[in-house]
Design an enzyme around this catalytic site. Structure first.
Site, PDB file in Angstrom:
ATOM      1  N   ASP A   1       0.804  -1.226   0.000  1.00 28.67           N
ATOM      2  CA  ASP A   1       0.000   0.000   0.000  1.00 28.67           C
ATOM      3  C   ASP A   1       0.834   1.272   0.000  1.00 28.67           C
ATOM      4  OD1 ASP A   1      -2.312  -1.623   0.152  1.00 28.67           O
ATOM      5  OD2 ASP A   1      -1.863  -1.912   2.267  1.00 28.67           O
TER       6      ASP A   1
ATOM      7  N   HIS B   1      -4.504  -2.409  -5.888  1.00 26.14           N
ATOM      8  CA  HIS B   1      -3.804  -1.216  -6.366  1.00 26.14           C
ATOM      9  C   HIS B   1      -4.826  -0.170  -6.768  1.00 26.14           C
ATOM     10  CE1 HIS B   1       0.212  -3.419  -7.318  1.00 26.14           C
ATOM     11  NE2 HIS B   1      -0.196  -3.564  -6.091  1.00 26.14           N
TER      12      HIS B   1
ATOM     13  N   ARG C   1      -6.077   0.789   8.373  1.00 32.50           N
ATOM     14  CA  ARG C   1      -4.654   0.472   8.416  1.00 32.50           C
ATOM     15  C   ARG C   1      -4.012   1.038   9.677  1.00 32.50           C
ATOM     16  NH1 ARG C   1      -3.965   2.168   2.135  1.00 32.50           N
ATOM     17  NH2 ARG C   1      -4.806   0.258   1.239  1.00 32.50           N
TER      18      ARG C   1
ATOM     19  N   ILE D   1       3.108  12.516   0.267  1.00 30.03           N
ATOM     20  CA  ILE D   1       3.872  13.596   0.911  1.00 30.03           C
ATOM     21  C   ILE D   1       2.886  14.638   1.464  1.00 30.03           C
ATOM     22  CG2 ILE D   1       4.186  15.146  -1.091  1.00 30.03           C
ATOM     23  CD1 ILE D   1       7.101  14.250   1.153  1.00 30.03           C
TER      24      ILE D   1
HETATM   25  P1  IMP Z   1      -1.930 -12.819   3.252  1.00 24.56           P
HETATM   26  O1  IMP Z   1      -0.967 -12.544   2.160  1.00 24.56           O
HETATM   27  O2  IMP Z   1      -3.354 -12.545   2.832  1.00 24.56           O
HETATM   28  O3  IMP Z   1      -1.751 -14.160   3.893  1.00 24.56           O
HETATM   29  O4  IMP Z   1      -1.638 -11.751   4.409  1.00 24.56           O
HETATM   30  C1  IMP Z   1      -0.435 -11.785   5.162  1.00 24.56           C
HETATM   31  C2  IMP Z   1      -0.147 -10.399   5.727  1.00 24.56           C
HETATM   32  O5  IMP Z   1       0.195  -9.541   4.650  1.00 24.56           O
HETATM   33  C3  IMP Z   1      -1.359  -9.747   6.419  1.00 24.56           C
HETATM   34  O6  IMP Z   1      -0.890  -8.911   7.454  1.00 24.56           O
HETATM   35  C4  IMP Z   1      -1.975  -8.925   5.304  1.00 24.56           C
HETATM   36  O7  IMP Z   1      -2.744  -7.872   5.799  1.00 24.56           O
HETATM   37  C5  IMP Z   1      -0.726  -8.437   4.591  1.00 24.56           C
HETATM   38  N1  IMP Z   1      -0.948  -8.148   3.168  1.00 24.56           N
HETATM   39  C6  IMP Z   1      -1.104  -9.015   2.161  1.00 24.56           C
HETATM   40  N2  IMP Z   1      -1.255  -8.366   0.993  1.00 24.56           N
HETATM   41  C7  IMP Z   1      -1.178  -7.056   1.263  1.00 24.56           C
HETATM   42  C8  IMP Z   1      -1.213  -5.859   0.468  1.00 24.56           C
HETATM   43  O8  IMP Z   1      -1.315  -5.852  -0.742  1.00 24.56           O
HETATM   44  N3  IMP Z   1      -1.121  -4.685   1.143  1.00 24.56           N
HETATM   45  C9  IMP Z   1      -0.951  -4.640   2.466  1.00 24.56           C
HETATM   46  N4  IMP Z   1      -0.880  -5.708   3.246  1.00 24.56           N
HETATM   47  C10 IMP Z   1      -0.992  -6.913   2.651  1.00 24.56           C
HETATM   48 MG    MG Z   2      -2.871  -2.151  -1.654  1.00 24.59          MG
END
Ligand code: IMP
Ligand code: MG
Length: 338
Positions: free
Chosen positions: A12, A41, A257, A284
């Site tokens: 993110d 995205h 978040r 920013i």
């Molecule tokens: P998983 O990939 O769904 O198993 O998530 C594992 C960890 O990565 C968790 O804390 C999710 O929130 C984080 N996570 C997975 N994909 C993203 C993303 O695209 N953005 C932010 N956090 C992510």
């Molecule tokens: Mg994202």
């Protein structure tokens, strides 16, 4: 040549926006996405916002073909919906070995408290699909789905022939270094590596044709799940500004978040491991007074101090990237090129 966009934090960071900008202003023949649909995205153009789990953010440039590599994971219904929203069906190409997450895999992931509670998984079924792929059973490939038949092509051959003709490719990575299975904060990581070299392999490309590696950072860090976060913000009023003005709500998970301070150690590692040649900064404008600033000189002292600190850090870390892009607002056009 190939340009790669990587996340320097915990996902993110604004890779979608940076990829959209590069692709819109540039002339990439192909924009390639790898990784899974738990990474949303976001792209905003003239006030219209798109949150894409699969379609590469470069879709705004109508001359760019859109590719999902063998290391991409998607769900057929999500992909078809995004094709409709973006109107890109004539430009999509899918590797036969991209994986389709099945309903059963999603249900198994959502039913597993290890994934959902302990790791904080997004619950798309990605982790379960990766497990099945490694176990070499129950995998559904894109080539096995009749609805996707028209999009299937040999992606490594297509992309390497394009390079041979002198065409450019934008490779849009997902998530960020803190979530890397190899280099992140295990076990609070995703189910794959999230660095530039892996993105290349997932697309069927080699390292010798890479031109620039963009690593994207925000002046702070967000995390949507559990895991380490230095100086985590607890003040409700401050947090609310991030969740409203900063849109810091999970684009796929919809969770608020968590917000933490910029971490120099993980930034250095992101620069090193990705072989970063260009730094892109987003958000920013979360430093008050920097909305849509048009010139470096016009940033506030607080924003400048952050940028100068980052330049100093970069002087210490190979390969010493320059700050190349600064995003000053959510719209694709709110981007300052240095
Ligand atoms: P998983 O990939 O769904 O198993 O998530 C594992 C960890 O990565 C968790 O804390 C999710 O929130 C984080 N996570 C997975 N994909 C993203 C993303 O695209 N953005 C932010 N956090 C992510
Ligand atoms: Mg994202």
């Amino acid at each position: 040549m190939i340009d790669i966009v990587c996340g320097g934090q915990a996902g993110d960071e604004g890779k979608g926006k940076i990829s959209a900008y590069l692709s819109y202003k540039g002339s990439y023949a192909y924009c390639v996405r790898v990784g899974g649909p738990n990474a949303g995205h976001t792209v905003v153009q003239n006030g219209t916002s798109y949150t894409l789990k699969n379609i590469p953010s470069g879709f705004l440039n109508p001359a760019t073909k859109l590719v999902l590599g063998a290391g991409a994971y998607t769900k057929t219904e999500w992909l078809l919906k995004e094709l409709e929203v973006t109107g890109t069906a004539e430009r999509l190409i899918i590797d036969p070995h991209a994986v389709l997450i099945t309903e059963e895999e999603t249900a198994r992931e959502r039913g597993a408290s290890h994934f959902m509670s302990h790791i904080g998984s997004v619950g798309t079924g990605l982790g379960q699909a990766v497990k099945d792929r490694i176990e070499r059973r129950n995998v559904k490939f894109a080539k096995d789905e009749p609805l996707l038949k028209e999009f299937i092509q040999d992606v490594p051959e297509l992309l390497n022939k394009a390079l041979d003709r002198g065409e450019d490719i934008l490779l849009e990575g997902t998530q960020g270094i803190k979530l890397s299975l190899l280099h992140g904060e295990y076990p609070f990581v995703t189910s794959r590596d999230t660095t530039a070299a892996t993105f290349l392999g997932e697309a069927g490309l080699g390292p010798k044709s890479v031109r620039d590696v963009y690593v994207v950072f925000k002046p702070y860090i967000t995390r949507v799940g559990p895991g380490p976060l230095a100086h985590e913000m607890t003040d409700e009023k401050e947090l609310e500004i991030y969740h409203t003005k900063g849109h810091e709500i999970g684009s796929v998970s919809k969770r608020l978040r968590r917000i933490g301070a910029f971490e120099k150690t993980s930034a250095s590692r992101a620069i090193m491991i990705n072989n970063c040649t260009k730094i892109a900064i987003t958000h920013i404008d979360m430093f008050a007074g920097n909305d849509r600033v048009k010139k470096y000189e016009d940033f506030t002292p607080q924003a400048k101090a952050f940028l100068e600190d980052l330049k100093a850090l970069s002087r210490e870390v190979y390969p010493h990237p320059e700050i190349a892009l600064i995003s000053t607002g959510p719209d694709m056009e709110d981007t300052l090129v240095l």
